[in-house]
Design a protein around this motif. Structure first.
Motif, PDB file in Angstrom:
ATOM      1  N   HIS A  44       1.597   6.899  -0.339  1.00 30.13           N
ATOM      2  CA  HIS A  44       2.851   7.653  -0.356  1.00 30.13           C
ATOM      3  C   HIS A  44       2.579   9.150  -0.211  1.00 30.13           C
ATOM      4  CE1 HIS A  44       6.976   8.350  -2.514  1.00 30.13           C
ATOM      5  NE2 HIS A  44       7.015   8.630  -1.226  1.00 30.13           N
ATOM      6  N   TRP A  82      -1.214   2.686  -3.640  1.00 30.32           N
ATOM      7  CA  TRP A  82       0.153   2.899  -3.154  1.00 30.32           C
ATOM      8  C   TRP A  82       0.581   4.340  -3.351  1.00 30.32           C
ATOM      9  CZ3 TRP A  82      -0.405  -1.109  -0.666  1.00 30.32           C
ATOM     10  CH2 TRP A  82      -0.727  -2.343  -1.217  1.00 30.32           C
ATOM     11  N   SER A  83       0.204   4.941  -4.468  1.00 28.80           N
ATOM     12  CA  SER A  83       0.546   6.345  -4.697  1.00 28.80           C
ATOM     13  C   SER A  83      -0.161   7.249  -3.693  1.00 28.80           C
ATOM     14  CB  SER A  83       0.175   6.753  -6.131  1.00 28.80           C
ATOM     15  OG  SER A  83       0.914   5.996  -7.080  1.00 28.80           O
ATOM     16  N   TRP A  95      -4.761  -3.042  -6.528  1.00 25.60           N
ATOM     17  CA  TRP A  95      -4.584  -1.863  -5.680  1.00 25.60           C
ATOM     18  C   TRP A  95      -3.630  -0.858  -6.323  1.00 25.60           C
ATOM     19  CZ3 TRP A  95      -3.962  -5.060  -0.525  1.00 25.60           C
ATOM     20  CH2 TRP A  95      -5.228  -5.539  -0.146  1.00 25.60           C
ATOM     21  N   HIS A  96      -2.668  -1.350  -7.077  1.00 30.41           N
ATOM     22  CA  HIS A  96      -1.782  -0.435  -7.802  1.00 30.41           C
ATOM     23  C   HIS A  96      -2.563   0.286  -8.893  1.00 30.41           C
ATOM     24  CE1 HIS A  96       1.741   1.280  -9.609  1.00 30.41           C
ATOM     25  NE2 HIS A  96       1.570   0.598 -10.736  1.00 30.41           N
ATOM     26  N   ILE A 129      -4.019   2.810   5.378  1.00 30.07           N
ATOM     27  CA  ILE A 129      -4.219   2.091   4.120  1.00 30.07           C
ATOM     28  C   ILE A 129      -5.674   1.697   3.918  1.00 30.07           C
ATOM     29  CG2 ILE A 129      -3.650  -0.045   2.880  1.00 30.07           C
ATOM     30  CD1 ILE A 129      -0.895   0.050   4.090  1.00 30.07           C
ATOM     31  N   ALA A 159       4.853  -1.111  -8.568  1.00 27.14           N
ATOM     32  CA  ALA A 159       4.009  -1.162  -7.372  1.00 27.14           C
ATOM     33  C   ALA A 159       4.848  -1.468  -6.139  1.00 27.14           C
ATOM     34  CB  ALA A 159       2.910  -2.214  -7.550  1.00 27.14           C
ATOM     35  N   LEU A 204       5.336   1.102  -2.946  1.00 33.68           N
ATOM     36  CA  LEU A 204       4.998   0.597  -1.620  1.00 33.68           C
ATOM     37  C   LEU A 204       6.211   0.670  -0.692  1.00 33.68           C
ATOM     38  CD1 LEU A 204       3.133  -0.768   0.399  1.00 33.68           C
ATOM     39  CD2 LEU A 204       3.656  -2.970  -0.678  1.00 33.68           C
TER      40      LEU A 204
END
Length: 262
Positions: free
Chosen positions: A80, A76-77, A70-71, A10, A246, A250
């Motif tokens: 993922h 997060w994407s 952050w979103h 991250i 989001a 996550l």
């Protein structure tokens, strides 16, 4: 709450914030501590304003802002996607089939992407739409209104699956077949799936109960149960749809992380 291996993935994705030389204000709370606060809310569903500051997470509003920022930055994407690549490289993704389904959750405060639910006495709610691989690993998730037909999210979910690298050769993006229940029964969408070289295996409406697809479809139901294991996703508390999305992305990344390590 944030394992070292997960934090190592991250941290490079987080945007760099330069501290002002003049009038710097209070020192910015550590990103890892803020992430711990976000995960604490995701796991427990505690209101942001009640986030225990004695745990060192900072204020609830600080953690909320980090989640939002952050979103918007796509963290997060990207996380993922990164974990999907690692799963693909480790031969953990089953591209022979994909399974799609949705689950209704109540939206107590309303907001965008909500609607009167036909399965909850018309109460305001939203739907979690999920598409997984043959092993139940979430490939893409989306949020929709509680009164929206499931089939309207079918093609957007297919398009939301990014090219997955991780092996020599062309990136994988499309499964060979798609399994779905009667809610996705429409010949128009069968044609669209075949145009993308995906074989639709969808239960027909009007047929006797028991389509025989349960042996394949249980994996997506398991994934929906895992998503709702995160208490913040059992009920939609957020008015803003982007904040709830989001949390969804996550949580999907955390599920991928667990599959990668177990």
């Amino acid at each position: 709450m944030v394992p070292d291996g997960l934090w190592q993935r991250i941290e490079p994705l987080l945007p760099t914030i330069e501290r002002r030389y003049r009038n710097p204000g209070r020192k910015r709370i550590d990103d890892r501590k803020a992430l711990c606060g976000i995960l604490f809310v995701l796991y427990t569903a505690i209101p942001w304003e009640f986030l225990p500051q004695e745990l060192g997470f900072g204020s609830g509003m600080t953690c909320w802002r980090r989640l939002r920022d952050w979103h918007q930055a796509g963290v997060w994407s990207q996380l993922h996607e990164l974990l999907r690549v690692e799963l693909h490289a480790a031969d953990r993704l089953d591209w022979s089939k994909a399974v799609v389904d949705s689950s209704h959750v109540r939206a107590l405060k309303g907001g965008p992407k909500t609607g009167p639910s036909p399965v909850d006495r018309g109460r305001t709610g939203s739907k979690h739409h999920v598409i997984t691989d043959g092993n139940g690993i979430p490939l893409a998730v989306s949020l929709g209104g509680g009164n929206r037909n499931d089939i309207l999210q079918l093609m957007p979910l297919i398009e939301a699956i990014p090219p997955v690298r991780g092996k020599v050769g062309k990136s994988r993006r499309r499964p060979k077949a798609l399994y779905a229940d009667r809610a996705y029964d429409h010949d128009r969408y069968r044609r669209q799936l075949r145009e993308k070289r995906i074989e639709p295996i969808i239960a027909r409406r009007g047929t006797p109960h028991g389509s025989g697809l349960g042996v394949h479809r249980w994996v997506v139901e398991q994934t929906l149960a895992l998503l709702h294991w995160f208490r913040r996703l059992r009920i939609r508390w957020e008015i803003r749809d982007d904040i709830h999305e989001a949390f969804m992305i996550l949580a999907s990344a955390i599920i991928c992380w667990r599959r990668l390590n177990h």
